[in-house]
Design a protein around this motif. Sequence first.
Motif, mmCIF file in Angstrom:
data_model
loop_
_atom_site.group_PDB
_atom_site.id
_atom_site.type_symbol
_atom_site.label_atom_id
_atom_site.label_comp_id
_atom_site.label_asym_id
_atom_site.label_seq_id
_atom_site.Cartn_x
_atom_site.Cartn_y
_atom_site.Cartn_z
ATOM 1 N N HIS A 62 49.370 36.310 33.779
ATOM 2 C CA HIS A 62 50.763 37.708 35.002
ATOM 3 C C HIS A 62 49.088 37.729 35.156
ATOM 4 O O HIS A 62 47.865 37.235 34.756
ATOM 5 C CB HIS A 62 51.150 38.799 34.946
ATOM 6 N N PHE A 63 49.258 38.547 36.268
ATOM 7 C CA PHE A 63 48.127 39.249 37.477
ATOM 8 C C PHE A 63 47.449 40.529 36.514
ATOM 9 O O PHE A 63 48.072 41.562 36.988
ATOM 10 C CB PHE A 63 48.489 39.169 39.221
ATOM 11 N N THR A 64 46.656 39.979 36.210
ATOM 12 C CA THR A 64 45.976 41.439 35.503
ATOM 13 C C THR A 64 45.142 42.047 36.601
ATOM 14 O O THR A 64 44.274 42.162 37.632
ATOM 15 C CB THR A 64 45.332 41.174 34.345
ATOM 16 N N ILE A 65 44.077 43.296 35.891
ATOM 17 C CA ILE A 65 43.260 43.892 37.377
ATOM 18 C C ILE A 65 41.849 42.739 37.544
ATOM 19 O O ILE A 65 41.602 43.047 38.071
ATOM 20 C CB ILE A 65 42.760 45.110 36.424
ATOM 21 N N ALA A 66 42.259 41.978 36.629
ATOM 22 C CA ALA A 66 40.050 41.008 36.699
ATOM 23 C C ALA A 66 41.172 40.350 37.946
ATOM 24 O O ALA A 66 40.540 40.785 38.360
ATOM 25 C CB ALA A 66 40.531 40.441 34.759
ATOM 26 N N ASP A 67 42.393 40.030 38.235
ATOM 27 C CA ASP A 67 42.758 39.558 39.475
ATOM 28 C C ASP A 67 42.230 39.872 39.915
ATOM 29 O O ASP A 67 42.293 38.892 41.232
ATOM 30 C CB ASP A 67 43.685 38.839 38.844
ATOM 31 N N ILE A 68 42.389 40.904 40.369
ATOM 32 C CA ILE A 68 43.050 42.036 41.629
ATOM 33 C C ILE A 68 41.043 42.457 41.885
ATOM 34 O O ILE A 68 40.756 42.089 43.360
ATOM 35 C CB ILE A 68 43.721 43.055 41.657
#
Length: 327
Positions: A219-225
């Motif tokens: 899933h989308f995480t802070i690393a992706d943000i």
Amino acid sequence: MALTLYYFPASFFSQRAFLAIEEKGVSYKRHVISIHTGEAIEPWYMRIQPNGTVPALKHGEIMKTDSKDIIQYLDEIAPDAPKFCPDPSTPGGDRVVYLTELMQKIVIEQITYGSGCHRHHTHDCKMPKMFNMEEATKIWNTVDDEIHKLAAENPDLQEHYMAKLKTHKDRELTSEQGLIDSLKACDPIMGEIEKELEQKWKGKLDNFTDSDPWLCCDHFTIADIYLATLLHRLYFAGQVKRFWGDGKRPYLAAYYARVQQRKSFQTACGPANTMRAALMPRVRHKFRKAFPRLLGYSALALAISFAVYVQYNDFPSWWPNNLKIKF
């Protein structure tokens, strides 16, 4: 209790917070702060955000004034949604921490301002040509002068204003050498992220589905943000060719293409790097400040025009008799 996000659309750190809040799908209100016209240092906002920066997230009596803190707080208030910051002991959680901290080392403000002021170090820079060394210096000087003025007028905020002034003096964001150094430091970080994506995607560069992993997790995480907004800013600053263009880093290119299809990204970041996003808050803020004066001038002009009309044409038929005045 409503959430309120104070942000500037073209601000890199605002985009992080904006993207995160859209990802969570929580109800919130938005309040644009025009940083280029000094709205972020107006007393009312300094009392909300003493650093005079964006973004800021207000939730009742709780205030978060750093993009990373905002992202972590969203995990707290929406515990049932997938975690932006998963436990480091979980699969992928350790990579989230490592890569997030790695990307934090990039001095993105230096790359942004430096690219705008030294365009010979860019390729197809998307920043408005009106932003250059002269304009940047003018903005800093104007803000510095305003800080001195507001500090004298608001003794209770003087300490915060002086701290704000010091951050301006400490940063040489328009330095050409600073830009060169920041770009060099960014390159190995982009290389490490490319390797991470290669391990996750194993040769897949298109036709992604919801089941395909993101940078660290399913899933989308802070690393992706962090990565999504970083790539978007590098694109805006004309640094694509340097970091992933012309097939240099195909996984980074594929990631950027993939994230642009995400609805949250389209809302928070899609229109952010445009002339409208940069200039409309400035126009809106200047109009708001000038409105009382414009209203007064308009009322005065209307009164004079009416007096002149009456002088030569008498009062109109609809004017009450008891309010008639002889000139």
